[in-house]
Design a protein around this motif. Structure first.
Motif, short mmCIF file in Angstrom:
data_model
loop_
_atom_site.label_atom_id
_atom_site.label_comp_id
_atom_site.label_asym_id
_atom_site.label_seq_id
_atom_site.Cartn_x
_atom_site.Cartn_y
_atom_site.Cartn_z
N GLU A 188 0.82 -1.21 0.00
CA GLU A 188 0.00 0.00 0.00
C GLU A 188 0.86 1.27 0.00
O GLU A 188 0.39 2.34 -0.41
CB GLU A 188 -0.92 0.01 1.22
CG GLU A 188 -2.01 -1.06 1.18
CD GLU A 188 -2.80 -1.13 2.48
OE1 GLU A 188 -4.03 -0.94 2.43
OE2 GLU A 188 -2.18 -1.38 3.54
N LEU A 189 2.10 1.14 0.44
CA LEU A 189 2.99 2.30 0.53
C LEU A 189 3.74 2.59 -0.76
O LEU A 189 4.27 3.70 -0.93
CB LEU A 189 4.01 2.09 1.66
CG LEU A 189 3.48 2.03 3.09
CD1 LEU A 189 4.60 1.64 4.05
CD2 LEU A 189 2.87 3.37 3.50
N VAL A 190 3.80 1.62 -1.67
CA VAL A 190 4.67 1.70 -2.83
C VAL A 190 4.49 2.99 -3.63
O VAL A 190 5.46 3.65 -4.01
CB VAL A 190 4.47 0.47 -3.75
CG1 VAL A 190 5.12 0.70 -5.10
CG2 VAL A 190 5.07 -0.77 -3.10
N ASP A 191 3.26 3.36 -3.94
CA ASP A 191 3.02 4.52 -4.79
C ASP A 191 2.92 5.84 -4.02
O ASP A 191 2.84 6.91 -4.63
CB ASP A 191 1.72 4.31 -5.60
CG ASP A 191 1.85 3.15 -6.59
OD1 ASP A 191 2.96 2.97 -7.12
OD2 ASP A 191 0.86 2.43 -6.80
N ALA A 192 2.92 5.77 -2.71
CA ALA A 192 2.85 6.99 -1.90
C ALA A 192 4.23 7.63 -1.81
O ALA A 192 5.25 6.94 -1.80
CB ALA A 192 2.32 6.65 -0.51
N PRO A 193 4.31 8.96 -1.74
CA PRO A 193 5.63 9.64 -1.66
C PRO A 193 6.32 9.41 -0.32
O PRO A 193 5.76 9.71 0.73
CB PRO A 193 5.27 11.11 -1.87
CG PRO A 193 3.83 11.23 -1.50
CD PRO A 193 3.19 9.92 -1.82
N LEU A 194 7.53 8.89 -0.39
CA LEU A 194 8.32 8.57 0.80
C LEU A 194 9.39 9.63 1.02
O LEU A 194 10.15 9.97 0.10
CB LEU A 194 8.98 7.20 0.67
CG LEU A 194 10.07 6.85 1.69
CD1 LEU A 194 9.50 6.78 3.10
CD2 LEU A 194 10.74 5.51 1.33
N ILE A 195 9.48 10.15 2.23
CA ILE A 195 10.57 11.02 2.64
C ILE A 195 11.51 10.17 3.47
O ILE A 195 11.17 9.76 4.59
CB ILE A 195 10.06 12.24 3.43
CG1 ILE A 195 9.03 13.00 2.60
CG2 ILE A 195 11.22 13.15 3.80
CD1 ILE A 195 8.39 14.16 3.34
N LEU A 196 12.68 9.86 2.95
CA LEU A 196 13.58 8.85 3.52
C LEU A 196 14.60 9.46 4.47
O LEU A 196 15.26 10.45 4.14
CB LEU A 196 14.32 8.11 2.39
CG LEU A 196 15.29 7.01 2.80
CD1 LEU A 196 14.56 5.83 3.41
CD2 LEU A 196 16.13 6.56 1.61
N LEU A 197 14.74 8.85 5.64
CA LEU A 197 15.83 9.21 6.55
C LEU A 197 17.12 8.66 5.96
O LEU A 197 17.33 7.45 5.91
CB LEU A 197 15.58 8.62 7.94
CG LEU A 197 16.66 8.91 8.98
CD1 LEU A 197 16.78 10.41 9.26
CD2 LEU A 197 16.39 8.15 10.28
N ASP A 198 17.97 9.56 5.50
CA ASP A 198 19.14 9.17 4.71
C ASP A 198 20.41 9.19 5.56
O ASP A 198 21.22 10.10 5.49
CB ASP A 198 19.29 10.13 3.52
CG ASP A 198 20.22 9.58 2.44
OD1 ASP A 198 20.60 8.41 2.54
OD2 ASP A 198 20.54 10.34 1.52
N LEU A 199 20.56 8.15 6.38
CA LEU A 199 21.76 7.98 7.21
C LEU A 199 22.43 6.66 6.82
O LEU A 199 21.73 5.70 6.47
CB LEU A 199 21.40 7.95 8.69
CG LEU A 199 20.92 9.26 9.31
CD1 LEU A 199 20.41 9.01 10.73
CD2 LEU A 199 22.04 10.29 9.34
#
Length: 316
Positions: A188-199
């Protein structure tokens, strides 16, 4: 000797921070005291230890770099005297350098450190905050004694003592459609916009959740700063994945966030104590590790919401 261990400690702090101002903040000592100590050392040793850069701090000279190695060994040997004395008279004292994963630090470090120094008044904790990868490097180079982080890609040569389990969840704005779900799947999350914690290492964990399920997320933004991500999410730019559960469900701008579990039995992160694998740890390190085990658990994590208080399902 016409220099003191205190002056050596001031030199180390300045060398590690690259700034008299930051060294002053770390040690809670006035800047003139640190400047005087460095000037005294350079005069006494008849060598320049730092290059002064106008408005840009200080950097070590070649002689200063060599001096830093020796200075750390000298202070460590001096601290060992306290350790030996503690083991003889069964008293815990000394200075502990504690590192913490940046995503955990604001929640765990203050309460945990204060509770330990309250229980053992003759101890002092110096705190360092960094990402997981850098914490392992600092342990290896003896820049810190103990690290609080996750069980992610810990190589041989380190000991990891688990404390608490943190399953993954998503954060969304209060008006987001997912905010009404009791749980959400990766599909269900695949097409939603993800803001990724980039560490480092953390991002591999988050992306690995999708890869294991054979799907790929839609990443619209990356940031290494957790507070920025939470505020972007609260303003409706997308969702993010996290493991920590801050007691406050507000972003930095005061907008509310909603936490929704990810279904499917996803791999959790495990918070724990990391130390170098040594045949014999100091009594101070052992006591701090025991304190962590008694203070942090699945039932209670400083600064975080207990599992029993997780949000209930919001009906449609």
């Amino acid at each position: 000797m016409r220099y003191t261990l205190r002056q050596i400690e001031y030199f180390i702090a300045t060398a590690e921070t690259g700034s008299i101002t930051l060294a002053s903040e770390r040690l809670n000592i006035s800047q003139p005291s640190i400047s005087t100590a460095i000037t005294h050392l350079e005069t006494e040793l008849q060598t320049q230890l730092f290059v002064r850069h106008h408005a840009k701090g200080l950097s070590l000279t070649p002689a200063g770099r060599l001096m830093l190695v020796e200075a750390k060994q000298l202070v460590e040997q001096a601290e060992n005297i306290y350790t030996v004395a503690s083991e003889v008279n069964d008293k815990i004292r000394g200075q502990l350098s504690l590192g913490c994963m940046v995503t955990l630090a604001s929640m765990i470090m203050p309460e945990l450190s204060h509770s330990f120094t309250s229980a053992f008044p003759e101890t002092r904790i110096i705190q360092t905050v960094s990402d997981h990868e850098e914490l392992l490097e600092k342990l290896q180079h003896a820049e810190i004694d103990v690290a609080l982080s996750y069980d992610l890609l810990i190589p041989e040569g380190f000991d990891f003592v688990p404390l608490a389990t943190l399953p993954p969840h998503i954060l969304v704005a209060e008006e987001h459609p997912f905010a009404r779900y009791s749980s959400v799947s990766l599909d269900e999350l695949v097409d939603a916009p993800l803001i990724l914690l980039d560490l480092p290492i953390s991002r591999e964990y988050f992306l690995g959740l999708f890869a294991k399920s054979g799907v790929e997320p839609t990443i619209v933004m990356r940031s290494a700063y957790q507070d920025i991500i939470r505020t972007m999410v609260a303003n409706g730019y997308g969702y993010t994945i996290a493991n920590v559960r801050p007691r406050s469900q507000l972003a930095m701008d005061g907008r509310p966030l909603v936490r929704v579990p990810i279904s499917g039995g996803q791999k959790p992160m495990v918070v724990g104590v990391i130390t170098l694998n040594q045949s014999r740890k100091s009594r101070l390190i052992e006591m701090f590790q025991q304190h962590c085990q008694s203070f942090v658990s699945d039932d209670y994590i400083p600064g975080m919401v207990a599992p029993a208080m997780e949000r209930r399902k919001v009906s449609d």
